[in-house]
Each structure stands twice: as C-alpha cells, then as structure tokens.
Design an enzyme around this catalytic site. Structure first.
Site, PDB file in Angstrom:
ATOM      1  N   CYS A   1       0.834  -1.210   0.000  1.00 35.68           N
ATOM      2  CA  CYS A   1       0.000   0.000   0.000  1.00 35.68           C
ATOM      3  C   CYS A   1       0.868   1.258   0.000  1.00 35.68           C
ATOM      4  O   CYS A   1       1.410   1.635   1.029  1.00 35.68           O
ATOM      5  CB  CYS A   1      -0.913  -0.030   1.231  1.00 35.68           C
ATOM      6  SG  CYS A   1      -1.894   1.462   1.436  1.00 35.68           S
TER       7      CYS A   1
ATOM      8  N   CYS B   1      -0.022   3.975   2.451  1.00 36.01           N
ATOM      9  CA  CYS B   1       0.285   3.655   3.845  1.00 36.01           C
ATOM     10  C   CYS B   1       1.780   3.728   4.104  1.00 36.01           C
ATOM     11  O   CYS B   1       2.231   4.349   5.046  1.00 36.01           O
ATOM     12  CB  CYS B   1      -0.203   2.248   4.186  1.00 36.01           C
ATOM     13  SG  CYS B   1      -1.845   1.866   3.541  1.00 36.01           S
ATOM     14  N   ASP B   2       2.553   3.067   3.260  1.00 38.19           N
ATOM     15  CA  ASP B   2       3.961   2.835   3.564  1.00 38.19           C
ATOM     16  C   ASP B   2       4.940   3.685   2.766  1.00 38.19           C
ATOM     17  O   ASP B   2       6.137   3.664   3.045  1.00 38.19           O
ATOM     18  CB  ASP B   2       4.294   1.348   3.362  1.00 38.19           C
ATOM     19  CG  ASP B   2       3.492   0.453   4.314  1.00 38.19           C
ATOM     20  OD1 ASP B   2       3.026   0.986   5.344  1.00 38.19           O
ATOM     21  OD2 ASP B   2       3.340  -0.742   4.037  1.00 38.19           O
TER      22      ASP B   2
HETATM   23  P1  FAD Z   1     -10.634  -6.509   5.990  1.00 38.85           P
HETATM   24  O1  FAD Z   1      -9.759  -5.746   6.884  1.00 38.85           O
HETATM   25  O2  FAD Z   1     -10.024  -7.258   4.860  1.00 38.85           O
HETATM   26  O3  FAD Z   1     -11.475  -7.530   6.898  1.00 38.85           O
HETATM   27  C1  FAD Z   1     -12.207  -8.585   6.344  1.00 38.85           C
HETATM   28  C2  FAD Z   1     -12.859  -9.425   7.426  1.00 38.85           C
HETATM   29  O4  FAD Z   1     -13.675 -10.416   6.808  1.00 38.85           O
HETATM   30  C3  FAD Z   1     -11.921 -10.214   8.326  1.00 38.85           C
HETATM   31  O5  FAD Z   1     -12.466 -10.285   9.623  1.00 38.85           O
HETATM   32  C4  FAD Z   1     -11.900 -11.595   7.680  1.00 38.85           C
HETATM   33  O6  FAD Z   1     -11.522 -12.621   8.591  1.00 38.85           O
HETATM   34  C5  FAD Z   1     -13.348 -11.713   7.287  1.00 38.85           C
HETATM   35  N1  FAD Z   1     -13.700 -12.668   6.227  1.00 38.85           N
HETATM   36  C6  FAD Z   1     -13.250 -12.737   4.945  1.00 38.85           C
HETATM   37  N2  FAD Z   1     -13.882 -13.709   4.262  1.00 38.85           N
HETATM   38  C7  FAD Z   1     -14.772 -14.275   5.136  1.00 38.85           C
HETATM   39  C8  FAD Z   1     -15.743 -15.308   5.040  1.00 38.85           C
HETATM   40  N3  FAD Z   1     -15.974 -15.973   3.903  1.00 38.85           N
HETATM   41  N4  FAD Z   1     -16.471 -15.625   6.145  1.00 38.85           N
HETATM   42  C9  FAD Z   1     -16.279 -14.973   7.318  1.00 38.85           C
HETATM   43  N5  FAD Z   1     -15.394 -13.965   7.458  1.00 38.85           N
HETATM   44  C10 FAD Z   1     -14.653 -13.625   6.384  1.00 38.85           C
HETATM   45  N6  FAD Z   1      -5.061   1.119   5.335  1.00 38.85           N
HETATM   46  C11 FAD Z   1      -4.877   2.319   5.922  1.00 38.85           C
HETATM   47  O7  FAD Z   1      -5.796   3.133   5.969  1.00 38.85           O
HETATM   48  N7  FAD Z   1      -3.668   2.619   6.500  1.00 38.85           N
HETATM   49  C12 FAD Z   1      -2.608   1.760   6.517  1.00 38.85           C
HETATM   50  O8  FAD Z   1      -1.526   2.085   7.034  1.00 38.85           O
HETATM   51  C13 FAD Z   1      -2.791   0.476   5.907  1.00 38.85           C
HETATM   52  N8  FAD Z   1      -1.767  -0.428   5.853  1.00 38.85           N
HETATM   53  C14 FAD Z   1      -1.995  -1.663   5.324  1.00 38.85           C
HETATM   54  C15 FAD Z   1      -0.960  -2.600   5.369  1.00 38.85           C
HETATM   55  C16 FAD Z   1      -1.160  -3.883   4.891  1.00 38.85           C
HETATM   56  C17 FAD Z   1      -0.033  -4.888   4.966  1.00 38.85           C
HETATM   57  C18 FAD Z   1      -2.427  -4.239   4.326  1.00 38.85           C
HETATM   58  C19 FAD Z   1      -2.659  -5.643   3.825  1.00 38.85           C
HETATM   59  C20 FAD Z   1      -3.444  -3.293   4.251  1.00 38.85           C
HETATM   60  C21 FAD Z   1      -3.248  -1.993   4.746  1.00 38.85           C
HETATM   61  N9  FAD Z   1      -4.258  -1.015   4.697  1.00 38.85           N
HETATM   62  C22 FAD Z   1      -4.063   0.195   5.315  1.00 38.85           C
HETATM   63  C23 FAD Z   1      -5.580  -1.292   4.078  1.00 38.85           C
HETATM   64  C24 FAD Z   1      -6.623  -1.617   5.152  1.00 38.85           C
HETATM   65  O9  FAD Z   1      -6.109  -2.607   6.009  1.00 38.85           O
HETATM   66  C25 FAD Z   1      -7.930  -2.066   4.507  1.00 38.85           C
HETATM   67  O10 FAD Z   1      -8.412  -1.055   3.655  1.00 38.85           O
HETATM   68  C26 FAD Z   1      -9.004  -2.357   5.554  1.00 38.85           C
HETATM   69  O11 FAD Z   1      -8.564  -3.319   6.484  1.00 38.85           O
HETATM   70  C27 FAD Z   1     -10.290  -2.858   4.896  1.00 38.85           C
HETATM   71  O12 FAD Z   1     -11.209  -3.175   5.880  1.00 38.85           O
HETATM   72  P2  FAD Z   1     -12.408  -4.174   5.640  1.00 38.85           P
HETATM   73  O13 FAD Z   1     -13.134  -4.225   6.927  1.00 38.85           O
HETATM   74  O14 FAD Z   1     -13.138  -3.796   4.419  1.00 38.85           O
HETATM   75  O15 FAD Z   1     -11.754  -5.613   5.303  1.00 38.85           O
END
Ligand code: FAD
Length: 306
Positions: A130, A133-134
């Site tokens: 990202c 982010c980084d």
């Molecule tokens: P996610 O965080 O992906 O959560 C998905 C959830 O769904 C989890 O609980 C998972 O277990 C669950 N799930 C998935 N499939 C199923 C299923 N079939 N059944 C039941 N549960 C399921 N964003 C920033 O703003 N700042 C940062 O510094 C930043 N750094 C990042 C660094 C890394 C290494 C990564 C990978 C991402 C980073 N991001 C950052 C992006 C940010 O993490 C995401 O935009 C954010 O987490 C998205 O949130 P979400 O709730 O949509 O999904």
C-alpha cells in the site's frame, strides 16, 4: 433471527456492528478472524486523529469498542453461502446456519502476491502493498513497483514524489496503465520502467529488504537491483468467491453497492474493501461500514410499516 448479520470483522464490519447496535438492532458479527487486514499491518499513520499506531493495537481497540455493545461476536467461522427464504440464511463452513432480516457483507480483500522466495519473509520489512500507507517510510530511498497496470503506475508517480528513485517492473511487453498515467510517469526524472521483467526473488540481509532479482524474459538473463522497498501492485482480490452466483459483482469480483451501501439484493448491504469503492483504506472502510449499517436500519424501519 437477527436483524443485522454482519459477515467480516475488519474495520468495516466493526464499525457497522457498533452503528447497528446503537440503533437497538439485534446484531451479530461473524468472522473468520477479528481485525482483518489490520492484524497484519505494522505501522498506521493515516488513521486520522491517531498520529501513529500499530495494527494489533488498533484491532484490540476495535474489539473492545464492539464488546462494549450487545453484539453477538461469532469468531473463527467462515461464511460459504447466502440464500433467502423470507429471511436471509447464511451458511457457515462448520455446517451451522444463521438467519437474519438483513445481511451486511464486509469480508474485505487480499493483495495478490508474487509468490517468490523472500516475499513473505520480508513482508512489512521492505515488501509493501500500500503506497498510501507505507510510501513515507521510504523517503529518500530507492524502491521498486511490481506491476505496470493503473495501480502500479499510480503508485510509481505517488512514490516518485517521496523516494529517491522508482523502478517499475512489468511482466508483459507493454504497460497496461492508461496512456495519461504512463506519460506522466515517463515525464518524471526518477522513474525507470522495465518491461518483460519477471521478478524471481526478494533479497534481504535477514532483517530487511536489500533488493530483488528479475529475469529479462527476452534474453533470459538474470539481473539484480539494490532497493530498500518493493511495492507489489498486481491486484487486490475481493473475498467474494462464495457470492458469485448471489450478488452483482464487477468484473474484478467487487460487490456493486449504491449510495446507501445496498447490493443488488434488497436487504443485503456491503462495505469496505469488498465493494466497488474507489479507494481502500481503514478510514474509508469504517465510513462505509457506518453507511451500510444506517442503510440496513432504514431498510428495516420501512419493512416494519408493511
Ligand atoms: P478486511 O480488513 O479485509 O477484513 C475482512 C474481514 O472479513 C476479516 O475479519 C476476515 O476474517 C473476514 N472474512 C473474509 N472472508 C470471510 C468469510 N468468507 N467468512 C467470514 N469472514 C470472512 N489502510 C490504511 O488506511 N492505512 C494503513 O496504514 C494500511 N496499511 C496496510 C498494510 C497492509 C499490509 C495491508 C494488507 C493493508 C493496509 N491497509 C491500510 C488497508 C486496510 O487494512 C484495509 O483497507 C481495511 O482493512 C479494509 O477493511 P475491511 O473491513 O473492508 O476488510
């Protein structure tokens, strides 16, 4: 039955659960793993009002906040099917079934990985996914961007303003990014673009990334580049494999939502990285979780009148 059944407990799902519970709705939050992608994040510096934090810390705060409300938190459960028989029925891999009047999907996404030696070992220690982010962590250093599509070239342009130098490595014979982006990248003095380059290894000193090795697919020769960071931009894959037959998805597999976060099925909402939202960030996922939850509330109060 529940009134709001939220699938996925990242920032979007946690935010949706709190909003639903605060409306007095019978709410459940079911997830594979609480915290989602944030669990794997080292430093977070763009969660506005918190100058700097770490992924596991933010996850602990999210969980504590959710547990402050009457939310059934069902962890270590994977959703595999969504069907409808008057109520929505969520089938879990364990064989259990949960029913609810509305469903809110926030299953997030995962970065596509290169699957080369060194990538996993150095994730968060030079291997990044990202740029928003980084990027600032590599100020004044040399980095590579893997992938010459729109996200790769956008990342290169973004990073070129912060870092000393960017090398873009594209597997194909030409870049797939929009011409206007390619022109902009080529006009910047500190971006090199190498096509027909297959990255074969991430190298490091045991502690952090020191470079990468790639094969020139034309000559077959192997080359190495010294780098402090490698941004992998070869796609973000939404966790929607289990919904292909159920909801309208984009060609990339993202759930199509309207302004209230509603999907193509009335009463089914979605939020966060799993949707066709333009940008994928923690703060954006939380906002869309709140939107979808309020959308579900609106849907429920209108149903009650019938
Ligand atoms: P996610 O965080 O992906 O959560 C998905 C959830 O769904 C989890 O609980 C998972 O277990 C669950 N799930 C998935 N499939 C199923 C299923 N079939 N059944 C039941 N549960 C399921 N964003 C920033 O703003 N700042 C940062 O510094 C930043 N750094 C990042 C660094 C890394 C290494 C990564 C990978 C991402 C980073 N991001 C950052 C992006 C940010 O993490 C995401 O935009 C954010 O987490 C998205 O949130 P979400 O709730 O949509 O999904």
């Amino acid at each position: 039955p529940y009134e709001v059944l939220i699938v996925g407990a990242g920032p979007a799902g946690a935010s949706a659960a709190i909003y639903a519970a605060r409306k007095g709705l019978r709410t459940a939050l079911v997830a594979d793993r609480f915290g989602g992608q944030v669990t794997e994040t080292v430093g977070i510096e763009n969660f506005i009002s918190v100058k700097a934090t770490e992924g596991p810390k933010l996850v602990a705060n999210l969980e504590a906040h959710v547990r402050d409300y009457e939310v059934d938190l069902i962890e270590n459960q994977k959703a595999i099917r969504l069907t409808q028989d008057g109520l929505y029925q969520l089938g879990l891999a364990s064989g259990a079934r949960l029913s609810s009047k509305t469903v809110l999907i926030s299953t997030g996404a995962r970065w596509r990985e290169m699957n080369v030696p060194g990538e996993k070992e150095y994730r968060g220690r030079g291997v990044a996914y990202c740029p928003h982010c980084d990027g600032p962590l590599f100020k004044g250093k040399r980095v590579a961007v893997i992938g010459g599509g729109n996200s790769g070239i956008e990342a290169a342009i973004d990073l070129a303003n912060i870092v000393e130098h960017v090398t873009v490595l594209e597997f194909d014979t030409k870049l797939r990014a929009d011409e206007v982006l390619v022109r902009k990248a080529r006009s910047m003095g500190n971006i090199d673009i190498i096509t027909q380059a297959q990255t074969t290894e991430v190298t490091g000193d045991g502690n952090k990334v020191t470079g990468l090795v790639y094969t020139d697919r034309l000559s077959g020769d192997s080359h190495s580049i010294a780098l402090a960071g490698i941004f992998v931009q070869i796609g973000l894959v939404p966790n929607t494999e289990w919904l292909k037959e159920t909801l309208e998805l984009t060609a990339r597999g993202e759930i199509v939502v309207d302004q209230r976060g509603q999907t193509s099925l009335p009463g089914v909402f979605a939020a966060g990285d799993v949707t066709n939202a333009a940008y994928k960030q923690i703060i954006i996922a939380m906002g869309s979780g709140a939107t979808a939850s309020l959308g579900a509330f609106d849907f429920l109060i209108r149903q009650g009148e019938e």
